[in-house]
Motif scaffolding. Structure first.
Motif, mmCIF file in Angstrom:
data_model
loop_
_atom_site.group_PDB
_atom_site.id
_atom_site.type_symbol
_atom_site.label_atom_id
_atom_site.label_comp_id
_atom_site.label_asym_id
_atom_site.label_seq_id
_atom_site.Cartn_x
_atom_site.Cartn_y
_atom_site.Cartn_z
ATOM 1 N N TYR A 110 -1.648 40.093 60.886
ATOM 2 C CA TYR A 110 -0.467 40.204 60.019
ATOM 3 C C TYR A 110 0.124 38.811 59.734
ATOM 4 O O TYR A 110 0.487 38.500 58.600
ATOM 5 C CB TYR A 110 0.565 41.114 60.685
ATOM 6 N N LEU A 112 -1.550 35.985 59.908
ATOM 7 C CA LEU A 112 -2.526 35.264 59.075
ATOM 8 C C LEU A 112 -2.374 35.650 57.607
ATOM 9 O O LEU A 112 -2.479 34.795 56.728
ATOM 10 C CB LEU A 112 -3.952 35.570 59.548
ATOM 11 N N ILE A 113 -2.118 36.931 57.353
ATOM 12 C CA ILE A 113 -1.881 37.386 55.973
ATOM 13 C C ILE A 113 -0.620 36.717 55.425
ATOM 14 O O ILE A 113 -0.561 36.347 54.254
ATOM 15 C CB ILE A 113 -1.786 38.921 55.918
ATOM 16 N N LEU A 115 0.344 33.800 55.943
ATOM 17 C CA LEU A 115 0.025 32.441 55.501
ATOM 18 C C LEU A 115 -0.413 32.402 54.040
ATOM 19 O O LEU A 115 -0.294 31.372 53.378
ATOM 20 C CB LEU A 115 -1.097 31.846 56.368
ATOM 21 N N MET A 116 -0.937 33.519 53.560
ATOM 22 C CA MET A 116 -1.440 33.565 52.184
ATOM 23 C C MET A 116 -0.338 33.811 51.154
ATOM 24 O O MET A 116 -0.570 33.677 49.965
ATOM 25 C CB MET A 116 -2.498 34.657 52.059
ATOM 26 N N VAL A 117 0.845 34.201 51.621
ATOM 27 C CA VAL A 117 1.950 34.492 50.698
ATOM 28 C C VAL A 117 2.743 33.209 50.455
ATOM 29 O O VAL A 117 3.284 32.624 51.393
ATOM 30 C CB VAL A 117 2.882 35.580 51.276
ATOM 31 N N PRO A 118 2.808 32.732 49.225
ATOM 32 C CA PRO A 118 3.584 31.510 48.959
ATOM 33 C C PRO A 118 5.082 31.745 49.159
ATOM 34 O O PRO A 118 5.584 32.852 48.927
ATOM 35 C CB PRO A 118 3.264 31.185 47.495
ATOM 36 N N MET A 151 2.725 29.775 59.940
ATOM 37 C CA MET A 151 1.902 28.610 60.266
ATOM 38 C C MET A 151 2.165 28.140 61.696
ATOM 39 O O MET A 151 1.244 27.787 62.427
ATOM 40 C CB MET A 151 2.210 27.475 59.274
#
Length: 197
Positions: A110, A112-113, A115-118, A151
């Motif tokens: 969750y 790690l996901i 991290l993909m959201v700006p 992060m």
């Protein structure tokens, strides 16, 4: 016998000096302009750096503007956010890395996901959330949404995974609580990760 410098050495030095001047140029320009009189006519680049000079701009900025308040606000928010983010991220990462509870791997995925959201994608939802709490125009509105960092949790978790479980187990045998273990043992060993964070 004196070693002669290779051509690559001089090329590297020339490129380094050029880049230093290029990056320092705006700072030097801003400093030069800060000593100029207001309304001075500029006809060429050299006019930015020629006399007459004045120190009167600095008292105006310090005493007749909001700049000192802005600087204090930025300092308070930066320091508090950094400290709290490091503490919360370290504790969350420790729980995910060393406490084998049900769903710990799913929780890590969750993050790690996350991290993909700006960050820009969450500005509106953050604003609406803190607005519903009635804390707009406070320090809290700039601190609370940034208490955690995906992060930071990822960084600390990866760092904690390198620690042997025997370190935790021996601390537990000596009667060390989880919180005491984090504060007394883990955080001092995590200085490099904290510095990176």
């Amino acid at each position: 016998m004196k070693k002669t410098k290779k051509p690559g050495y001089w090329v590297l030095n020339i490129v380094s000096v050029f880049l230093a001047v290029l990056f320092l140029g705006p700072i030097i320009w801003a400093l030069a302009v800060s000593f100029q009189h207001e309304g001075k006519q500029i006809k060429s680049i050299l006019d930015w750096f020629t006399p007459p000079y004045t120190l009167g701009n600095y008292p105006k900025i310090i005493f007749n503007s909001q700049v000192p308040t802005w600087l204090i606000n930025s300092l308070v928010i930066a320091v508090v956010c950094t400290l709290l983010t490091v503490i919360v991220s370290a504790m969350a990462a420790y729980a995910i890395a060393k406490m084998n509870f049900k769903g710990s791997k799913l929780l890590f995925i969750y993050f790690l996901i996350g991290l993909m959201v700006p960050g820009e994608a969450t500005i509106i939802s953050n604003y609406l959330t803190v607005g519903s709490w009635g804390i707009l125009d406070t320090y809290a509105v700039l601190i609370i949404p940034y208490l955690t960092s995906a992060m930071g949790i990822f960084l600390f978790r990866q760092f904690y995974m390198t620690f042997p479980m025997s370190l935790y187990e021996s601390a537990k045998l000596d009667g060390c609580s989880n919180l005491k273990f984090i504060v007394k043992i883990l955080i001092p060993l995590t200085k490099s990760a904290i510095g990176a964070m």
